[in-house]
Design a protein around this motif. Structure first.
Motif, mmCIF file in Angstrom:
data_model
loop_
_atom_site.group_PDB
_atom_site.id
_atom_site.type_symbol
_atom_site.label_atom_id
_atom_site.label_comp_id
_atom_site.label_asym_id
_atom_site.label_seq_id
_atom_site.Cartn_x
_atom_site.Cartn_y
_atom_site.Cartn_z
ATOM 1 N N ARG A 1 0.853 -1.191 0.000
ATOM 2 C CA ARG A 1 0.000 0.000 0.000
ATOM 3 C C ARG A 1 0.886 1.238 0.000
ATOM 4 N NH1 ARG A 1 -5.364 0.633 3.621
ATOM 5 N NH2 ARG A 1 -6.030 -0.945 2.157
ATOM 6 N N GLU A 2 0.748 2.043 -1.050
ATOM 7 C CA GLU A 2 1.563 3.255 -1.137
ATOM 8 C C GLU A 2 0.672 4.472 -0.907
ATOM 9 O OE1 GLU A 2 4.079 5.194 -4.602
ATOM 10 O OE2 GLU A 2 4.717 3.148 -4.174
ATOM 11 N N TYR A 3 0.999 5.243 0.126
ATOM 12 C CA TYR A 3 0.178 6.403 0.482
ATOM 13 C C TYR A 3 0.670 7.660 -0.223
ATOM 14 C CZ TYR A 3 -1.511 3.497 4.301
ATOM 15 O OH TYR A 3 -2.081 2.482 5.018
ATOM 16 N N GLU A 4 -0.209 8.632 -0.333
ATOM 17 C CA GLU A 4 0.239 9.948 -0.794
ATOM 18 C C GLU A 4 1.215 10.475 0.260
ATOM 19 O OE1 GLU A 4 -2.613 13.112 -2.251
ATOM 20 O OE2 GLU A 4 -1.683 14.137 -0.559
ATOM 21 N N ARG A 5 2.367 10.932 -0.220
ATOM 22 C CA ARG A 5 3.425 11.312 0.726
ATOM 23 C C ARG A 5 3.858 12.755 0.441
ATOM 24 N NH1 ARG A 5 8.558 8.431 2.365
ATOM 25 N NH2 ARG A 5 7.505 6.562 1.738
ATOM 26 N N THR A 6 3.931 13.518 1.501
ATOM 27 C CA THR A 6 4.420 14.892 1.355
ATOM 28 C C THR A 6 5.658 15.053 2.232
ATOM 29 O OG1 THR A 6 2.231 15.762 0.895
ATOM 30 C CG2 THR A 6 3.849 17.335 1.715
ATOM 31 N N THR A 7 6.732 15.486 1.605
ATOM 32 C CA THR A 7 7.966 15.694 2.370
ATOM 33 C C THR A 7 8.230 17.195 2.451
ATOM 34 O OG1 THR A 7 8.799 13.640 1.444
ATOM 35 C CG2 THR A 7 10.415 15.063 2.518
ATOM 36 N N ILE A 8 8.362 17.672 3.655
ATOM 37 C CA ILE A 8 8.658 19.101 3.848
ATOM 38 C C ILE A 8 10.107 19.230 4.331
ATOM 39 C CG2 ILE A 8 8.029 21.213 5.101
ATOM 40 C CD1 ILE A 8 5.228 20.077 5.421
ATOM 41 N N THR A 9 10.871 19.977 3.592
ATOM 42 C CA THR A 9 12.263 20.208 3.983
ATOM 43 C C THR A 9 12.415 21.692 4.326
ATOM 44 O OG1 THR A 9 12.841 18.548 2.342
ATOM 45 C CG2 THR A 9 14.659 19.839 3.254
ATOM 46 N N ILE A 10 13.021 21.947 5.477
ATOM 47 C CA ILE A 10 13.160 23.348 5.924
ATOM 48 C C ILE A 10 14.637 23.735 5.899
ATOM 49 C CG2 ILE A 10 12.628 24.989 7.783
ATOM 50 C CD1 ILE A 10 10.508 22.889 8.723
ATOM 51 N N ARG A 11 14.931 24.797 5.135
ATOM 52 C CA ARG A 11 16.333 25.228 4.981
ATOM 53 C C ARG A 11 16.503 26.684 5.417
ATOM 54 N NH1 ARG A 11 15.654 22.877 -0.108
ATOM 55 N NH2 ARG A 11 16.602 20.813 -0.244
ATOM 56 N N ASP A 12 17.750 27.019 5.663
ATOM 57 C CA ASP A 12 18.166 28.396 5.939
ATOM 58 C C ASP A 12 17.304 29.113 6.985
ATOM 59 O OD1 ASP A 12 19.997 27.956 3.901
ATOM 60 O OD2 ASP A 12 18.618 28.748 2.366
ATOM 61 N N PRO A 13 17.138 28.501 8.143
ATOM 62 C CA PRO A 13 16.349 29.202 9.159
ATOM 63 C C PRO A 13 17.099 30.420 9.697
ATOM 64 C CG PRO A 13 17.260 27.199 10.080
ATOM 65 C CD PRO A 13 17.652 27.213 8.640
ATOM 66 N N SER A 14 16.360 31.451 10.023
ATOM 67 C CA SER A 14 16.981 32.656 10.555
ATOM 68 C C SER A 14 16.088 33.243 11.634
ATOM 69 C CB SER A 14 17.183 33.661 9.422
ATOM 70 O OG SER A 14 17.395 34.950 9.944
ATOM 71 N N LEU A 15 16.748 33.844 12.644
ATOM 72 C CA LEU A 15 15.982 34.476 13.722
ATOM 73 C C LEU A 15 16.043 35.998 13.629
ATOM 74 C CD1 LEU A 15 16.971 32.187 16.744
ATOM 75 C CD2 LEU A 15 14.937 32.066 15.309
ATOM 76 N N GLN A 16 16.446 36.477 12.485
ATOM 77 C CA GLN A 16 16.582 37.920 12.299
ATOM 78 C C GLN A 16 15.222 38.615 12.466
ATOM 79 O OE1 GLN A 16 18.446 38.751 8.572
ATOM 80 N NE2 GLN A 16 18.596 40.938 9.004
ATOM 81 N N THR A 17 15.243 39.739 13.149
ATOM 82 C CA THR A 17 13.992 40.464 13.382
ATOM 83 C C THR A 17 13.454 41.022 12.067
ATOM 84 O OG1 THR A 17 14.812 41.060 15.548
ATOM 85 C CG2 THR A 17 12.926 42.325 14.735
ATOM 86 N N LEU A 18 12.181 40.853 11.868
ATOM 87 C CA LEU A 18 11.547 41.307 10.627
ATOM 88 C C LEU A 18 10.639 42.494 10.926
ATOM 89 C CD1 LEU A 18 10.564 37.754 9.363
ATOM 90 C CD2 LEU A 18 12.316 39.203 8.336
ATOM 91 N N PRO A 19 10.518 43.421 9.967
ATOM 92 C CA PRO A 19 9.607 44.556 10.228
ATOM 93 C C PRO A 19 8.146 44.090 10.313
ATOM 94 C CG PRO A 19 10.471 44.615 7.982
ATOM 95 C CD PRO A 19 11.174 43.514 8.668
ATOM 96 N N ASN A 20 7.364 44.868 11.066
ATOM 97 C CA ASN A 20 5.941 44.504 11.232
ATOM 98 C C ASN A 20 5.225 44.433 9.893
ATOM 99 O OD1 ASN A 20 6.335 44.522 13.938
ATOM 100 N ND2 ASN A 20 5.578 46.616 14.237
ATOM 101 N N SER A 21 5.711 45.234 8.930
ATOM 102 C CA SER A 21 5.010 45.328 7.648
ATOM 103 C C SER A 21 5.023 44.024 6.861
ATOM 104 C CB SER A 21 5.647 46.431 6.804
ATOM 105 O OG SER A 21 7.016 46.119 6.604
ATOM 106 N N VAL A 22 5.906 43.089 7.282
ATOM 107 C CA VAL A 22 5.954 41.799 6.568
ATOM 108 C C VAL A 22 4.635 41.038 6.750
ATOM 109 C CG1 VAL A 22 7.048 39.505 6.582
ATOM 110 C CG2 VAL A 22 8.447 41.556 6.587
ATOM 111 N N TYR A 23 4.048 41.184 7.918
ATOM 112 C CA TYR A 23 2.846 40.396 8.223
ATOM 113 C C TYR A 23 1.569 41.165 7.851
ATOM 114 C CZ TYR A 23 6.439 37.974 10.845
ATOM 115 O OH TYR A 23 7.595 37.321 11.193
ATOM 116 N N THR A 24 1.565 41.708 6.669
ATOM 117 C CA THR A 24 0.400 42.487 6.241
ATOM 118 C C THR A 24 0.004 42.110 4.811
ATOM 119 O OG1 THR A 24 1.798 44.249 5.382
ATOM 120 C CG2 THR A 24 1.004 44.504 7.658
#
Lengths: 431, 267
Positions: free
Chosen positions: B232-255
């Motif tokens: 049985r082969e299921y639908e598979r989704t692989t999520i790869t997360i690269r280049d994480p950063s904790l740099q502060t972002l301006p508030n305007s990004v979340y708009t």
């Protein structure tokens, strides 16, 4: 009476001369009979399918904030029964409208435009015309129907499911959480059109999936007796319910329905929706088709009129001596004119009658032998791939009057000319 | 007579204490496990910083067809906000998801319009749900109904069966495999009726500041599968997360304006 006799006798005696015109009228009339009856039949087929899908010929739907709910369905049903509307059946429904339902089987899945919980006993009559490839409607009656589901042919083909298979029915709860139930396929109905992207189950099963009270109701489906105008009746029902409940303004189109739904009424509001309103787009297409057929008929009739005009001109010329004799024997101008017009009218009526018969025969042949099931878009307006027709007596009458008027109009000029001929001149000029 | 009554009441008191003891013992692990859930949340939530990273979401249909979505994610857990900007495929470039509190919008650059969407919807038609990009809130949204120890591959795990305490969450029942360092290694999501819907495996984590972020997540959709070669082969989704950063972002990004502006620049 004598003029009538003379006119009919002339018509019979000169039948060879009139034959071509008669054939033209006959073909024109049979063509319009076929086209308009098919259009009406198609509309009737769609309405029957739509009545199953959209909660009856007239649906009473409860709008309650962002949800659909009727908190007092029994009270509403009681009021409708008391008012003695021409209803064949009244049935409660619980419908999931949001299109997030999905059926899974053996790794395959198909989304459902809506999921419908119905009272199988109450709606038996309406579903009688629904054909099943496998299983039956009756298998959902009584307790046997618990945990059962009726799916469409299109769903069964995509899923590869058959009657008796366990499918997973997915539907979000009213709060938006994922929910599923394993349901047994009890029937596969033969539907491939947009009305096939739905499934029918018991009201309590649907409510359980949607995390609602087991007897919750969103719609009341009203099945109307034949020959009743849905829109007018819907308005009467709206006015009646408006005396005891909060009702929405009149709903004439899908857009009206969406607007009321999107307005999220703060108090429970009932909408009374005739099936025609739900089908407004389809109805517009069919009306366009009807206008098209009448345009074709109009062109045909213009051709017939020119033919009649020319034939009568020749006839008047040929019968000049006859006209002179009749005038010499004391026949009035108006009587001569009437004679020609009666001939034309009789020609039109007799040809139209045979045209109607030919139309009816053609319709039966089409319905019996034409199978459109191979066309993917035909599912909407056919039952099992077969077209249907509906002969509206009013339509036949209008077509007859229209044809008669056109023929008389064409004959008017030559008839007037014939009646105006002085007897001496007519007797002298005759062939 | 008085002594007899006294004896009976004494006996009853002992009986009540004796009978309620198992309940007390049973209750203790629950609070322990709730503490464990809080630790789980704490380790993967970035309440002190903004988080940005590149996500590659690869969906593989049972049978083989693969589709890939690349997106940039900006997350601000302290205000429950995120913005996801789709970079690939080209046909979806510029699409964006904006979450502000309980509201989630999907931006379509073609029609230049925002539509409300739901946390339970699939992300770009993959097995991932929009809610998978939220901050972790198991300890707020669920209660532990049972727990046991289990070995999962090389990890010694505590398996927690969770039940939702509110209707905000997409999955009313969840099973978590939490390993010894309090990181979740496997998640099973169930429907309200108890149907297993997804399994998510998180084999590796990366350290970002003093917190942790998965390197890869593999999601199997248990409802979409094919039987291939007896398996049985299921639908598979692989999520790869690269280049994480904790740099502060301006508030305007979340708009919403940010999403519109990004697409203006592209035009």
């Amino acid at each position: 009476m004598t003029i009538m006799y003379l006119a009919l006798r002339n018509l019979f005696m000169r039948r060879k001369r009139y034959a071509l015109m008669a054939i033209a009228i006959l073909l024109g009339f049979s063509l319009i009979t076929v086209l308009s009856s098919m259009a009406f039949g198609t509309l009737e087929t769609i309405k029957t399918k739509a009545a199953r899908y959209f909660s009856g010929h007239i649906a009473v739907i409860g709008f309650d904030g962002p949800d659909f709910a009727i908190s007092n369905p029994d009270e509403i049903i009681e009021k409708l029964k008391k008012a003695r509307f021409p209803l064949k059946a009244i049935a409660k429904r619980s419908v999931y409208y949001d299109g997030g339902a999905r059926i899974f089987f053996s790794g395959n899945s198909i989304s459902q435009r809506r999921a419908i919980g119905i009272d199988f006993e109450a709606e038996r009559e309406l579903f009688k015309s629904l054909s099943f490839l496998e299983g039956s409607y009756d298998s959902m009656l009584g307790d046997n129907g618990r945990g059962g589901i009726l799916i469409s042919r299109v769903a069964a083909e995509i899923l590869g499911a058959r009657v008796g298979d366990d499918v997973i029915f997915y539907m979000p709860t009213k709060e938006g959480q994922h929910n599923t139930a394993i349901m047994i396929v009890r029937g596969i109905f033969n539907e491939t059109s947009i009305f096939g992207y739905t499934s029918y189950m018991r009201i309590d099963d649907l409510n359980m999936l949607h995390n609602k009270k087991e007897d919750a109701v969103t719609d009341i489906a009203l099945h109307i007796k034949e020959g009743v105008n849905f829109e007018r009746l819907a308005e009467r029902i709206r006015v009646t319910l408006g005396k005891s409940f909060t009702v929405s303004p009149r709903i004439n189109t899908n857009q009206d329905f969406s607007n009321i739904s999107a307005s999220h009424p703060t108090i429970e509001t009932l909408g009374v929706i005739p099936v025609d309103a739900q089908l407004s787009e389809i109805r517009d297409v069919l009306n366009a088709f009807l206008i098209g057929t009448y345009f074709i008929l109009a062109i045909f009739i213009v051709i017939v009129m020119i033919g009649i005009l020319n034939t009568y001109r020749v006839l008047v010329h040929e019968r000049t001596r006859e006209i002179g004799t009749m005038r010499a024997m004391g026949m009035q101008k108006s009587q001569v004119k009437l004679l020609f017009l009666i001939e034309a009218a009789a020609l039109s009526l007799i040809s139209s009658f045979f045209g109607f018969l030919l139309g009816v025969i053609s319709l039966n042949v089409i319905v019996k032998f034409v199978d459109l099931s191979a066309l993917f878009f035909a599912g909407l307006f056919t039952e099992n791939g077969k077209l249907s027709f509906f002969i509206d007596p009013k339509m036949v009458l209008y077509n007859t009057i229209f044809m008669l008027f056109a023929v008389l109009l064409a004959a008017w000029g030559p008839a007037t000319k014939a009646s105006n001929l002085p007897p001496v001149q007519a007797l002298g000029k005759g062939i | 007579m008085y002594n007899r009554e006294k004896k009976i009441s004494l006996l009853l008191t002992f009986a009540i204490i004796f009978l309620s003891f198992p309940l007390l013992v049973f209750a203790t692990p629950n609070s322990e496990h709730m503490n464990l859930l809080r630790k789980v949340d704490y380790l993967v939530n970035f309440t002190e910083h903004d988080l940005s990273a590149e996500y590659t979401i690869q969906r593989r249909d049972p049978g083989g067809a693969v589709s890939t979505t690349v997106a940039t994610m900006f997350r601000r857990d302290r205000t429950d906000q995120f913005l996801i900007l789709i970079l690939e495929p080209l046909s979806d470039r510029g699409k964006g998801y904006l979450k502000q509190g309980d509201n989630l919008w999907l931006y379509d650059p073609v029609s230049r319009s925002f539509t409300f969407t739901s946390a339970r919807e699939r992300f770009q038609n993959s097995s991932a749900r929009n809610s998978d990009f939220n901050r972790s809130s198991y300890s707020e949204d669920y209660t532990v109904v049972s727990a046991r120890s289990e070995r999962l591959g090389t990890f010694n795990c505590t398996v927690l069966d969770l039940q939702a305490v509110n209707t905000r969450v997409s999955f009313p029942r969840v099973r978590l495999w939490v390993c010894e360092n309090n990181l979740v290694r496997q998640i099973q999501d169930f429907s309200l009726s108890g149907q297993l819907m997804r399994t998510t495996a998180i084999p590796t984590y990366q350290r970002v500041g003093d917190k942790w972020l998965p390197v890869t997540m593999v999601i199997l959709d248990h409802l979409v599968f094919q039987n291939i070669g007896g398996r049985r082969e299921y639908e598979r989704t692989t999520i790869t997360i690269r280049d994480p950063s904790l740099q502060t972002l301006p508030n305007s990004v979340y708009t919403k304006e940010y999403l519109e502006r990004v697409n203006e620049r592209r035009r």
